[in-house]
Design a protein around this motif. Structure first.
Motif, short mmCIF file in Angstrom:
data_model
loop_
_atom_site.label_atom_id
_atom_site.label_comp_id
_atom_site.label_asym_id
_atom_site.label_seq_id
_atom_site.Cartn_x
_atom_site.Cartn_y
_atom_site.Cartn_z
N GLY A 240 0.83 -1.19 0.00
CA GLY A 240 0.00 0.00 0.00
C GLY A 240 0.87 1.24 0.00
O GLY A 240 2.08 1.19 -0.23
N GLN A 241 0.24 2.39 0.29
CA GLN A 241 0.96 3.65 0.27
C GLN A 241 2.12 3.68 1.28
O GLN A 241 3.10 4.41 1.11
CB GLN A 241 0.00 4.79 0.57
CG GLN A 241 -1.14 4.92 -0.42
CD GLN A 241 -2.20 5.90 0.04
OE1 GLN A 241 -1.91 6.86 0.73
NE2 GLN A 241 -3.45 5.65 -0.34
N GLU A 242 2.00 2.85 2.30
CA GLU A 242 3.05 2.76 3.31
C GLU A 242 4.41 2.44 2.71
O GLU A 242 5.46 2.86 3.22
CB GLU A 242 2.66 1.68 4.32
CG GLU A 242 3.67 1.40 5.40
CD GLU A 242 3.26 0.25 6.30
OE1 GLU A 242 3.77 0.20 7.43
OE2 GLU A 242 2.44 -0.60 5.88
N MET A 243 4.42 1.68 1.61
CA MET A 243 5.68 1.27 1.00
C MET A 243 6.54 2.46 0.63
O MET A 243 7.76 2.48 0.89
CB MET A 243 5.42 0.41 -0.24
CG MET A 243 6.68 -0.05 -0.93
SD MET A 243 6.38 -0.85 -2.52
CE MET A 243 5.94 0.58 -3.54
N VAL A 244 5.95 3.47 0.02
CA VAL A 244 6.72 4.63 -0.42
C VAL A 244 7.33 5.35 0.78
O VAL A 244 8.49 5.75 0.77
CB VAL A 244 5.84 5.57 -1.25
CG1 VAL A 244 6.62 6.83 -1.63
CG2 VAL A 244 5.34 4.87 -2.51
N THR A 245 6.54 5.49 1.84
CA THR A 245 7.04 6.14 3.06
C THR A 245 8.22 5.37 3.63
O THR A 245 9.24 5.97 4.03
CB THR A 245 5.92 6.22 4.10
OG1 THR A 245 4.82 6.95 3.56
CG2 THR A 245 6.41 6.91 5.37
N LYS A 246 8.12 4.06 3.68
CA LYS A 246 9.20 3.24 4.23
C LYS A 246 10.46 3.32 3.37
O LYS A 246 11.58 3.35 3.88
CB LYS A 246 8.74 1.80 4.38
CG LYS A 246 7.79 1.57 5.55
CD LYS A 246 7.51 0.08 5.74
CE LYS A 246 6.74 -0.18 7.01
NZ LYS A 246 6.49 -1.63 7.23
N LEU A 247 10.30 3.34 2.05
CA LEU A 247 11.47 3.42 1.17
C LEU A 247 12.18 4.76 1.33
O LEU A 247 13.41 4.82 1.33
CB LEU A 247 11.04 3.21 -0.29
CG LEU A 247 10.55 1.82 -0.65
CD1 LEU A 247 10.23 1.73 -2.14
CD2 LEU A 247 11.57 0.75 -0.28
#
Length: 279
Positions: A240-247
């Motif tokens: 989900g959108q969380e992936m971009v934040t984590k990267l």
């Protein structure tokens, strides 16, 4: 955003079984695509008569060529235009993209697969050759720091038990200014990643769920896999959108692109490609 009217018209035609003439961004050749099979999920359909690529592979090829352009200091719009001083790691050792990259005059090219250890025997180590195919575990690779300019993966990271450990490892082996170009199952309407299965920290065993049953995402989930055609390969994470934040927190600069270009055979929903730059 909304699709261009021409793209919608082309999608309607290919769903009706009409052939589509394209310029294949994998090999830069004119091709015909005529086997969309009338499916609504065009991203994994549409085999090119030239390279054998499908829609998703053409998405990756176009994004990879664009990412490589500033590294080569010249524009590129397809994979066959890559060359020079580039070092490339492809996380697939078969298929249309590998077939093209393996023949290019790159400074260094390596292709790998994740090959399960035999039931009876020692655990495979990254860098090991199995019947001529290189085994690499993305969570712990065999490569030195800052080895590659470009890393390519398509529908790989959802099958890694700890995908962000893999992203950290890719960041380690990228050179400064290098890029990881990848596709994953990405659900734009969901903020947190959806955990379909996980490896227990206490027992090491695979635990299924919770998934997202309200949206029909029920664990365990398997995807088709040429390395494991009988069983498929287990899905650990849908992103989900969380992936971009984590990267970004890991140190990447992330570019997310929705691609659509009927002239290149890139059609259908889900045409999202990510380029994660090592800054």
């Amino acid at each position: 955003g909304e699709k261009h009217g021409l793209t919608l018209l082309v999608e309607q035609r290919v769903r009706a079984g009409e052939p589509l003439k394209i310029l294949d961004p994998v090999d830069c050749r004119n091709a015909t695509v005529s086997d969309w099979k009338g499916l609504s999920w065009l991203r994994d359909e549409g085999t090119s008569s030239s390279s054998g690529s499908r829609c998703r592979q053409r998405q990756l090829a176009l994004a990879a060529a664009h990412a490589a352009s500033p590294m080569m200091r010249r524009p590129a719009s397809c994979l066959t235009q890559l060359g020079g001083d580039l070092s490339v790691w492809n996380t697939e050792a078969a298929g249309p993209i590998h077939n093209v990259l393996s023949r290019l005059p790159l400074r260094y090219y390596v292709a790998s697969e994740f090959l399960p250890s035999p039931p009876e025997g020692p655990e495979r180590k990254s860098g090991e050759l199995v019947n001529g195919v290189r085994h690499e575990d993305l969570q712990q690779t065999s490569f030195p720091d800052a080895t590659f300019d470009l890393v390519l993966s398509t529908e790989v990271l959802e099958h890694v038990p700890d995908p962000y450990k893999a992203h950290r490892e890719v960041l380690r082996v990228l050179r400064p200014g290098g890029a990881h170009v990848f596709t994953v199952p990405f659900i734009e309407t969901v903020v947190p990643d959806v955990v379909m299965s996980r490896r227990s920290e206490h027992t090491g065993r695979i635990v299924h769920g919770p998934g997202l049953p309200a949206q029909g995402l029920v664990a365990p989930m398997y995807h088709g896999d040429p390395v494991r055609p009988k069983t498929g390969v287990l899905v650990f994470t849908l992103f989900g959108q969380e992936m971009v934040t984590k990267l970004c927190a890991l140190g990447y600069d992330v570019d997310m692109r929705k691609l659509e270009n009927p002239n290149l055979g890139i059609l259908g929903p889900g045409a999202v490609v990510f380029t994660a730059w090592k800054v």
